[in-house]
Design a protein around this motif. Structure first.
Motif, PDB file in Angstrom:
ATOM      1  N   ASP A   1     -87.133  55.016 103.889  1.00  0.00           N
ATOM      2  CA  ASP A   1     -88.107  53.905 103.262  1.00  0.00           C
ATOM      3  C   ASP A   1     -87.526  54.105 101.705  1.00  0.00           C
ATOM      4  O   ASP A   1     -88.401  54.637 100.983  1.00  0.00           O
ATOM      5  N   VAL A   2     -86.689  53.289 101.474  1.00  0.00           N
ATOM      6  CA  VAL A   2     -85.902  53.250 100.118  1.00  0.00           C
ATOM      7  C   VAL A   2     -86.871  52.317  99.396  1.00  0.00           C
ATOM      8  O   VAL A   2     -86.664  51.012  99.639  1.00  0.00           O
ATOM      9  N   THR A   3     -87.473  52.818  98.498  1.00  0.00           N
ATOM     10  CA  THR A   3     -88.298  51.639  97.806  1.00  0.00           C
ATOM     11  C   THR A   3     -87.801  51.178  96.429  1.00  0.00           C
ATOM     12  O   THR A   3     -88.354  49.965  95.975  1.00  0.00           O
ATOM     13  N   ALA A   4     -86.665  51.781  95.842  1.00  0.00           N
ATOM     14  CA  ALA A   4     -86.229  51.296  94.882  1.00  0.00           C
ATOM     15  C   ALA A   4     -84.839  51.925  94.634  1.00  0.00           C
ATOM     16  O   ALA A   4     -84.864  53.040  95.268  1.00  0.00           O
ATOM     17  N   VAL A   5     -83.959  51.132  93.986  1.00  0.00           N
ATOM     18  CA  VAL A   5     -82.791  51.994  93.566  1.00  0.00           C
ATOM     19  C   VAL A   5     -82.688  52.111  92.106  1.00  0.00           C
ATOM     20  O   VAL A   5     -82.899  50.928  91.391  1.00  0.00           O
ATOM     21  N   ASP A   6     -82.582  53.260  91.571  1.00  0.00           N
ATOM     22  CA  ASP A   6     -82.574  53.603  90.017  1.00  0.00           C
ATOM     23  C   ASP A   6     -81.079  53.684  89.691  1.00  0.00           C
ATOM     24  O   ASP A   6     -80.337  54.445  90.006  1.00  0.00           O
ATOM     25  N   PRO A   7     -80.691  52.649  88.919  1.00  0.00           N
ATOM     26  CA  PRO A   7     -79.319  52.316  88.589  1.00  0.00           C
ATOM     27  C   PRO A   7     -78.686  53.222  87.590  1.00  0.00           C
ATOM     28  O   PRO A   7     -78.534  52.998  86.500  1.00  0.00           O
ATOM     29  N   LYS A   8     -78.658  54.596  87.953  1.00  0.00           N
ATOM     30  CA  LYS A   8     -77.972  55.605  87.104  1.00  0.00           C
ATOM     31  C   LYS A   8     -76.521  56.039  87.365  1.00  0.00           C
ATOM     32  O   LYS A   8     -76.003  57.028  86.724  1.00  0.00           O
ATOM     33  N   GLY A   9     -75.917  55.293  88.340  1.00  0.00           N
ATOM     34  CA  GLY A   9     -74.704  55.854  88.442  1.00  0.00           C
ATOM     35  C   GLY A   9     -74.460  56.548  89.752  1.00  0.00           C
ATOM     36  O   GLY A   9     -75.401  57.005  90.339  1.00  0.00           O
ATOM     37  N   VAL A  10     -73.173  56.881  90.237  1.00  0.00           N
ATOM     38  CA  VAL A  10     -72.710  57.605  91.259  1.00  0.00           C
ATOM     39  C   VAL A  10     -72.763  59.033  91.059  1.00  0.00           C
ATOM     40  O   VAL A  10     -71.567  59.317  90.402  1.00  0.00           O
ATOM     41  N   GLY A  11     -73.414  59.964  91.399  1.00  0.00           N
ATOM     42  CA  GLY A  11     -73.293  61.416  90.992  1.00  0.00           C
ATOM     43  C   GLY A  11     -73.237  61.728  89.551  1.00  0.00           C
ATOM     44  O   GLY A  11     -72.750  62.810  89.117  1.00  0.00           O
TER      45      GLY A  11
END
Length: 323
Positions: A208-218
């Motif tokens: 249940d992915v409610t949101a993607v926090d755009p902070k980058g990959v790793g």
């Protein structure tokens, strides 16, 4: 962070050659693309080889190991760092670079887009055999030979805090999906639409992915967001060397959502397609694991050791090169 690789002065000079010859199209040494469909000449065996690096820690380490293995087999080597695939892949085709470490699915899709346009359907997949078949078919007309993949894989991966994993009994992404817990995912903004990321987590694992926090990959901010509890899951890679510093652990991709990005040596057939080169580089295949590569990355990125020293110590410890 990354230290200059061995032969950096010579590398700087070769970068100028690439700019003067590679980008402008002169100085070509390989066959024209039109003539590459049916290569009949025997594979080349140049005794002086240029090993390419893509300029980041892992690529530097692999380049150093390739060079040491080739030197042990009697080849002279130098290392050239070119941080842009748009530059180093054409240089590999022309024989200005003789060998480079690549990632099977990623390189297959890159060559496919180059041959068939950016909107071409992807050919990389979680199936290693299918990916390698597609990759070799795309590489051969360009005068490139893709050697066998090893055990090490650098692919997208997802991590949670060790405390969160222990609390909910998590070892795999399936375990996380089974909990039904709402999850905020720290990742790149493209994760919203990429099938291997948020959509795949929902569809393949039921998370249940409610949101993607755009902070980058790793990135550090992404890991800190999970460490603090702001987010619960972070997109990183299987060879991330800094997870322990943030108290994070990877969850296994037990349903193979991610593509087969096994590490593969790619060589210029006309200059370095010989059995001697293949035999020398293949010695690493059964030895180097994903966990090994993560530890080697850590020694460079966290312990500030030189890639050439880390690479040599590893190969010596595995009995692949002498002290």
């Amino acid at each position: 962070m990354r230290r200059p690789p061995r032969g950096s002065c010579r590398a700087a000079a070769l970068v100028l050659v690439l700019v003067g010859c590679g980008v402008l199209g002169g100085c070509a040494t390989g066959p024209s693309l039109e003539a590459r469909g049916a290569v009949t000449a025997p594979p080349g065996d140049s005794r002086h080889l240029t090993v390419g690096s893509a300029g980041f820690t892992e690529s530097d380490l692999l380049a150093q190991m390739y060079a040491l293995l080739l030197e042990e087999a009697g080849y002279g080597t130098k290392i050239l760092s070119v941080t842009n695939r748009e530059l180093y892949e054409p240089a590999l085709e022309r024989g200005q670079i003789d060998v480079v470490a690549e990632y099977a699915a990623t390189f297959a899709d890159w060559l496919n887009a180059k041959a068939n346009g950016p909107d071409a359907p992807t050919v990389g997949s979680p199936d290693l055999a299918e990916t390698m078949t597609a990759l070799r078919a795309l590489a051969a007309p360009r005068g490139l030979v893709v050697l066998d993949p090893g055990r090490a894989v650098d692919q997208n991966a997802f991590a949670v805090t060790a405390a969160f994993a222990a609390e909910h009994g998590l070892k795999t992404l399936s375990d996380l999906g089974a909990t039904g817990l709402p999850v905020r995912l720290a990742a790149g903004d493209e994760c919203v639409r990429r099938p291997y990321c948020a959509p795949g987590l929902r569809e393949v694992y039921g998370i249940d992915v409610t949101a993607v926090d755009p902070k980058g990959v790793g990135t550090t901010p992404a890991k800190q967001a999970v460490q603090s509890g702001q987010d619960q899951l972070v997109l990183t890679t299987t060879t991330d060397a800094t997870l322990d510093e943030f108290g994070l652990v990877l969850l296994a991709d037990d349903k193979n959502l991610q593509n087969a990005d096994h590490i593969v040596p790619v060589v210029n057939r006309a200059r370095s397609g010989s059995e001697g080169v293949t035999r020398a580089l293949s010695r690493l295949n059964t030895v180097l694991t994903t966990a090994d590569l993560a530890r080697l990355n850590e020694q460079v990125d966290s312990w500030r050791r030189l890639p050439e020293d880390v690479a040599r110590n590893y190969l010596v410890g595995k009995g692949l090169v002498p002290h």
